[in-house]
Design a protein around this motif. Sequence first.
Motif, PDB file in Angstrom:
ATOM      1  N   ARG A   1       3.607   3.168  -7.362  1.00 12.57           N
ATOM      2  CA  ARG A   1       2.561   2.162  -7.447  1.00 12.57           C
ATOM      3  C   ARG A   1       3.155   0.806  -7.802  1.00 12.57           C
TER       4      ARG A   1
ATOM      5  N   GLU B   1       0.813  -1.206   0.000  1.00 13.27           N
ATOM      6  CA  GLU B   1       0.000   0.000   0.000  1.00 13.27           C
ATOM      7  C   GLU B   1       0.851   1.262   0.000  1.00 13.27           C
ATOM      8  N   ILE B   2       0.302   2.314  -0.596  1.00 11.54           N
ATOM      9  CA  ILE B   2       0.943   3.630  -0.510  1.00 11.54           C
ATOM     10  C   ILE B   2       0.157   4.454   0.490  1.00 11.54           C
TER      11      ILE B   2
ATOM     12  N   ALA C   1       4.748  -0.648  -4.780  1.00 12.59           N
ATOM     13  CA  ALA C   1       3.735  -1.155  -3.851  1.00 12.59           C
ATOM     14  C   ALA C   1       3.187  -2.484  -4.351  1.00 12.59           C
TER      15      ALA C   1
ATOM     16  N   ALA D   1       5.949  -1.514   1.194  1.00 13.73           N
ATOM     17  CA  ALA D   1       5.090  -0.484   1.782  1.00 13.73           C
ATOM     18  C   ALA D   1       5.717   0.855   1.426  1.00 13.73           C
ATOM     19  N   VAL D   2       4.897   1.797   0.947  1.00 10.48           N
ATOM     20  CA  VAL D   2       5.430   3.099   0.547  1.00 10.48           C
ATOM     21  C   VAL D   2       4.833   4.184   1.428  1.00 10.48           C
TER      22      VAL D   2
END
Lengths: 199, 308
Positions: free
Chosen positions: B189, B39-40, B192, B197-198
């Motif tokens: 993206r 997820e971002i 991710a 994890a961003v």
Amino acid sequence: MLLEGKGLSYRYGRNGAWLLRGREIAVSRGEVVGLQGPSGSGKTTLARILAGYLQPHEGTVTLDGRSVRTARGYHPVQMVFQHPEQAVNPRWRMRRTIQEGWQPDWLTLQSLGIEEKWLDRVPAELSGGELQRCCIARALGPETKYLIADEMTAMLDAVTQVQIWHAMLELARERNIGMLIISHDPGLLKRICHRIEPM
Amino acid sequence: MNILQAENLSISFTRYTGWLRREVIMPVRQLDLTLEAGEITAVVGASGSGKSLLAHAILGILPVNAKVGGSIRYRGEILTPAKQARLRGEDIILVPQSVTYLDPLMRSGTQVRLAARSSDPLKLQREAFRRYRLEREVELMYPHQLSGGMARRIMAASAFVSGARLIIADEPTPGMQAEDVAETMRWFRELADQGHAVLLITHDLESAVTGADKIAVMNAGMTVEWLPASHFSGRGEMIRHPYSRALWNSLPANNFSLPQASFRKVSGGQEGPGCPLAACCELATARCREELPGMREVMKGWVRCHAS
């Protein structure tokens, strides 16, 4: 009264590629003009030529028919930059920075949301938004006829951005100041400009 | 999977004003955040709201006079300074804001190979260069020979080859034109999607809304709201906190409306029992001034506000 650039050409270095070639641009008093274009297309260079920081290789910049380079004292074309922390003396307190060109009245400072306690601080003790408000106040002297804003709010969050623009456009309207606004944000330009010039 | 969890994080600095007069300022006071793999998460807020301090606290690179309260857990375990030193640059990597963070005396190929965690760094580096549309000759260039766009790609390539579980990007997009912003967000993206994890730290709500999954809004050192990025839509009906809503409605693409509340940055020195925003919020009641709001669960997120 018209700020006018005619046949402007500019290149960096003796043999560099021409960044501007025969460029025409005009802004009249009270007008808000946007300047839009990809990065590296010469927006900032054109702004610096219009404000008299750079001498074009060809062409002229005139204000009311007279060259802007001959202006003495307070320059009628003022500029506000993207990085306010690089546009102020880091050792001066804000009171001194704000008064570099003129003595701003308290009303102007208030309308820009500047708080009195900031004035005794040095730039490192203010946030980017606070510092930028001070830079705008500094550029808005009574003799300012034109203001060039080069990515003035690119570093700021949306709430601060909207506060600054509302205050600034109102002051410009009151004093009939012409503005050239450089931004990579087409939405912002559409909101605030009377017309948008491509680079 | 939960990669990082910050709970009630606070960061304070002790500084001396004049002779022996000590002052404690607390720029971050109540920061809660959960980062999931794949997820971002964007942390969005005013300049000076404590966003970058969060990144520094996770990496353990705060100045020596800083004191950290609350807790940060990395994959379930409390992050200690020793653990941070081991993880940073390996498991946790920072994508910095500007070109000046690249080593000026190192060729860009070497730079990227150095970050690679693989038995064959060269192969991985070449793959990353192909992926980010960098020509073979760029390998031999020094940072001053790179254009802004190339430098950004080098930094993205470094993050790609590092294999880090957590990627922190501090203000990756200001001053960029729309296409470059979109390209940068596409890289995050992809990272991710590969399971990283961003954490995206930005003041640019617009790019956060288009690029991130979750958004944490910060003001006055608090995370005031945590919500899915998709809730930022329309006139902001799904946004609970008054500051988040003001942020959304003041975007040029929306209303460009001046918020009723002044929402100035609240200086870290002011200490009161209530919500730090109470002084400038149009919804503030007596309760807001007396009692610090806690986290309240709402639809797919939470909000820290009595009035909303």
